[in-house]
Design a protein around this motif. Sequence first.
Motif, PDB file in Angstrom:
ATOM      1  N   GLN A  51       0.835  -1.204   0.000  1.00 23.94           N
ATOM      2  CA  GLN A  51       0.000   0.000   0.000  1.00 23.94           C
ATOM      3  C   GLN A  51       0.868   1.251   0.000  1.00 23.94           C
ATOM      4  N   GLN A  52       1.979   1.219   0.743  1.00 23.34           N
ATOM      5  CA  GLN A  52       2.881   2.372   0.747  1.00 23.34           C
ATOM      6  C   GLN A  52       3.497   2.584  -0.632  1.00 23.34           C
ATOM      7  N   CYS A  53       3.852   1.498  -1.293  1.00 29.68           N
ATOM      8  CA  CYS A  53       4.397   1.600  -2.659  1.00 29.68           C
ATOM      9  C   CYS A  53       3.394   2.299  -3.575  1.00 29.68           C
ATOM     10  N   ARG A  54       2.131   1.924  -3.462  1.00 32.54           N
ATOM     11  CA  ARG A  54       1.092   2.526  -4.295  1.00 32.54           C
ATOM     12  C   ARG A  54       0.876   3.992  -3.926  1.00 32.54           C
ATOM     13  N   ASN A  55       0.907   4.275  -2.625  1.00 30.23           N
ATOM     14  CA  ASN A  55       0.753   5.669  -2.165  1.00 30.23           C
ATOM     15  C   ASN A  55       1.890   6.559  -2.666  1.00 30.23           C
TER      16      ASN A  55
ATOM     17  N   THR B 213       6.325  -2.070 -11.209  1.00 37.17           N
ATOM     18  CA  THR B 213       7.409  -1.980 -10.226  1.00 37.17           C
ATOM     19  C   THR B 213       6.991  -2.610  -8.901  1.00 37.17           C
ATOM     20  N   THR B 214       5.768  -2.336  -8.482  1.00 36.96           N
ATOM     21  CA  THR B 214       5.269  -2.912  -7.229  1.00 36.96           C
ATOM     22  C   THR B 214       5.243  -4.433  -7.306  1.00 36.96           C
ATOM     23  N   ASN B 215       4.813  -4.971  -8.444  1.00 36.51           N
ATOM     24  CA  ASN B 215       4.791  -6.423  -8.619  1.00 36.51           C
ATOM     25  C   ASN B 215       6.195  -7.011  -8.593  1.00 36.51           C
ATOM     26  N   THR B 216       7.166  -6.266  -9.115  1.00 36.65           N
ATOM     27  CA  THR B 216       8.565  -6.710  -9.051  1.00 36.65           C
ATOM     28  C   THR B 216       9.016  -6.806  -7.599  1.00 36.65           C
ATOM     29  N   TYR B 217       8.623  -5.811  -6.787  1.00 37.73           N
ATOM     30  CA  TYR B 217       8.950  -5.823  -5.359  1.00 37.73           C
ATOM     31  C   TYR B 217       8.292  -7.023  -4.672  1.00 37.73           C
ATOM     32  N   ILE B 218       7.019  -7.269  -5.016  1.00 36.61           N
ATOM     33  CA  ILE B 218       6.313  -8.402  -4.423  1.00 36.61           C
ATOM     34  C   ILE B 218       7.016  -9.707  -4.788  1.00 36.61           C
ATOM     35  N   SER B 219       7.398  -9.836  -6.044  1.00 37.14           N
ATOM     36  CA  SER B 219       8.093 -11.042  -6.502  1.00 37.14           C
ATOM     37  C   SER B 219       9.395 -11.254  -5.738  1.00 37.14           C
ATOM     38  N   ALA B 220      10.144 -10.161  -5.541  1.00 33.52           N
ATOM     39  CA  ALA B 220      11.413 -10.256  -4.804  1.00 33.52           C
ATOM     40  C   ALA B 220      11.176 -10.734  -3.374  1.00 33.52           C
ATOM     41  N   ILE B 221      10.147 -10.182  -2.720  1.00 32.25           N
ATOM     42  CA  ILE B 221       9.846 -10.558  -1.336  1.00 32.25           C
ATOM     43  C   ILE B 221       9.420 -12.018  -1.262  1.00 32.25           C
TER      44      ILE B 221
END
Length: 382
Positions: free
Chosen positions: A149-153, A160-168
Amino acid sequence: MENTNTNQSLSRVSRNTFGINQTVKYFEQSLEKPHNYVRIAKQYLLFTMEFNFAIDKMSVEMFIEKKAPVYKTACRKFLKFAEKNEIHRVFDDSTPNYKGNKLVLAFLANAQLSENSKETYARALHEFYSFLNEKALPPNKEAVLAFIQQCRNNGLSPHTTNTYISAIKQFVKYCILKREDLKIDSRMVEQMRDVAYIKILKTGGTTKKYAKDSLTEEERNHLLNSITNPKDKVIIALMAYQGLRTIEVVRLSWKDIKVEQGKNYLAVWGKGREEKELIPLLPECHKILIDYQISITRPEGSMFAYKETSSIRKITNKWLKAAGLKRDNVSAHSLRHTVAQLMLDKGIPKPMVQRFLRHKSESMTSTYTAKQEDREFLNYEF
C-alpha cells in the motif's frame, strides 16, 4: 609468517558467514608479502559461489583442474587458511543497494539471478526492510500488504510494485527452504509462509504494455545474417533460437551439448534451478554452434569464458544497432520473447513452448499468448 591477530579475530567469528571481499582481504593480510595468490583465491571463491559449492578440497580440485601450477599452490594455501579459520562458504558482499541484513545477503548470494535482477531484488528488499524497521513490524503477510500500500501511495507503477512483491516472495521461499541453515525460528517461518501466497497486483487500464518487444522472423534472420564474428553469432543464436536467458548463456560449457539417440540437446542451468534441464538443440542453432567450435583451437570448459551477463548484453546491443534493430524495449531479453512469440505464432502448443523456455508456470507463457490475441483483435475485420 601468518598474521596472528587476523587469525585470532577470525576464530572468534568463525561460525558466521563471510563476504567474499572480506575473506580475500583477511587472506591477503595473512600473507607475508603481496602475492598473486590473492587474485587466484578470489577467482576460486567466485567459482564456489557460482556453483553453490562449499570451500573444501573437492571444489578446489575441480577449480584447479587443467590450470597452471601456480593456481594449485595458491588454492591449496588458501584452503589451509580457510580450514584454520572455519570459513566454509562466502556470500556476495559487493551487491549494490543493500547492506546489513544477513538473511537478505544470503539470499542474494545464492539466488540464480542475472546481475540486473540481483540489483533490482536488492533494492526491493532494502526498501522492504527499511519499511519493517521504521514500523517495527515482523516480515509477515500484514506487513507486506502494508508495504504494498505504501508503494502505491508513493506512486510506484503496478509493474514496479509487482517486481517488489516477486522479490519478497522469492526471498521468503528461500528463507523457509533454508530455515535450519539460517537458524530461523519456527514462529517467523510460519509468518513467512503466509507471505508466499500473496498475489501480484492486477494492472488496470485500456492498453496493455509489455516489458519487452519481440522481433519478427525476418528481423531475427536479418540480425543473425549480419553478424560476422562467430562467437558473437552463436551467443545471439542461443538466445534468438533456443530462448536462453543471458545468465544461461554465461553458464554454458561445451559439456552441455548432449547427443541422445542421434538427437542433439542442450543441458541448460536455468534461473532458480537446482539442476540442468535438457532442451532440443535446434538445427539452425546447432550449425552456428559448430561453426564457432571449428573457429577456436581448444573447445573445452566454459563455452564463452564470460563471468558477467553485462558482456552478453553489450554484444547483443552492438549487433542490434548494426542491424538497425535497436529500439525502445528491444534488448538481449527480447530475443527470448522472440522465440516464444514465433513458436506460438506457428501453432506450437503452449505446453511445449512452456517446456522449451523452462517457464515455472503456464501464466508466464500466457503473456505471449495475450500479445498474440491483442494483435489479432486490433487487426480483426469486424
